[in-house]
Design an enzyme around this catalytic site. Structure first.
Site, PDB file in Angstrom:
ATOM      1  N   SER A  42     -26.761   8.297  39.290  1.00  0.00           N
ATOM      2  CA  SER A  42     -25.320   8.271  39.508  1.00  0.00           C
ATOM      3  C   SER A  42     -24.773   6.850  39.405  1.00  0.00           C
ATOM      4  O   SER A  42     -24.931   6.193  38.392  1.00  0.00           O
ATOM      5  CB  SER A  42     -25.005   8.927  40.856  1.00  0.00           C
ATOM      6  OG  SER A  42     -23.646   9.294  40.928  1.00  0.00           O
ATOM      7  N   ASP A 156     -25.000  15.264  38.398  1.00  0.00           N
ATOM      8  CA  ASP A 156     -25.385  14.064  39.142  1.00  0.00           C
ATOM      9  C   ASP A 156     -26.862  14.077  39.553  1.00  0.00           C
ATOM     10  O   ASP A 156     -27.332  14.992  40.223  1.00  0.00           O
ATOM     11  CB  ASP A 156     -24.500  13.980  40.390  1.00  0.00           C
ATOM     12  CG  ASP A 156     -24.532  12.616  41.053  1.00  0.00           C
ATOM     13  OD1 ASP A 156     -25.631  12.141  41.354  1.00  0.00           O
ATOM     14  OD2 ASP A 156     -23.448  12.048  41.277  1.00  0.00           O
TER      15      ASP A 156
END
Length: 296
Positions: A42, A156
């Site tokens: 991320s 993510d």
């Protein structure tokens, strides 16, 4: 002159708290460590990728110059149930700011970690366009739409692996340092700190002009977003932070790095990118706390 110690740097997920990664990198560079490998989930994939390109200073100057309205202007509504925003605008803005290149051409070994939601497994991206890898890794559930990559629907990487140490297992560096953005909350952060206006890290006129131009362009498309209620996303992100904190503790216990830099998960909110100045400083301070013994 003694040989510089080589580092495998693991940069965790955690939204705006990931701006602390910048401070950690500054500390390592100032104390003459050589970052030879980066693994990130991320925001860790984003900061690590920009650093690997040699463009961290440009990114830091830019992110310290934006405010909440600018951040909203970066968001492009998707009108889909898979996520509120497409993420194209933020990626295109970053590409215009720092450029793009293929991971294979980076001078640092780099891996971005994402999650194949349909197959329920991690995906390590270590080749292809850098910003494709970053876009896949930052696809926060509910917030950004999943990213289609090589026929896979990716989200993510922090969902399954918020501190992705495994991609560094075969590195031949001197040590592995992990930055965990999901550490236990601390009392000092219970009241949101007041952000002061930062002074840019560099005063290069061309860069300053580019930043001002970006901000003017960002503000042109804000009206359609001003009525969005972000409270429900705030609550979801708090739950996500708690989940990531638990997973991170388990990962770090199972595969302990040589050193861990802990950033409390209540240091700032997931979307509070307007607090860049204090997060960079916090990262530097926590690096000194965790690694100071290496230079004594």
């Amino acid at each position: 002159m003694p040989k510089r110690k080589t580092i495998s740097l693991v940069l965790g997920s955690g939204g705006a708290r990931g701006l602390a990664h910048i401070g950690v990198i500054h500390w390592l560079e100032e104390h003459h460590f050589h970052i030879a490998s980066i693994s990130g989930s991320s925001i860790g994939a984003l900061i690590g990728g920009v650093y690997a390109m040699g463009k961290l200073d440009e990114y830091e100057t830019w992110v310290k110059a934006i405010d909440k309205l600018d951040i909203v202007s970066l968001l492009d509504i998707a009108w889909q149930s898979a996520g509120l925003f497409k993420g194209d605008r933020i990626i295109n803005t970053l590409i215009e700011l720092v450029g793009d290149q293929h991971i294979e051409s980076l001078p640092i070994r780099y891996t971005a970690v994402a999650l194949d939601i349909e197959r329920e497994k991690e995906v390590w991206i270590s080749n292809g366009r850098l910003f494709d890898a970053i876009r896949a890794s930052i696809s926060l559930p509910l917030f950004f739409t999943p990213f289609e990559y090589n026929g896979k629907k990716l989200i993510d990487g922090g969902v399954l692996n918020p501190v992705p140490i495994a991609p560094t297992f075969h590195d031949t560096t001197d040590m592995t340092i992990a930055v965990n953005l999901g550490a236990k909350p601390e009392k000092r952060f219970e009241e949101k700190s007041t952000r002061t206006e930062p002074a840019p890290r560099h005063t290069d006129n061309d860069l300053s002009d580019k930043i001002r131009r970006f901000i003017r362009e960002l503000k042109q498309n804000t009206a359609s977003l001003t009525d969005i209620d972000f409270d429900m996303y705030d609550i979801a992100n708090q739950a996500f932070d708690t989940m990531q904190g638990t997973i991170a503790r388990e990962k770090l216990a199972a595969y302990p790095p040589d050193f861990t830099i802990e950033i409390p998960r209540n240091a700032c909110g997931t979307l509070e990118f307007d607090r860049a100045e204090e997060m960079v400083l916090l990262g530097y301070e926590r690096a000194q706390r965790a690694l100071g013994e290496l230079i004594e």
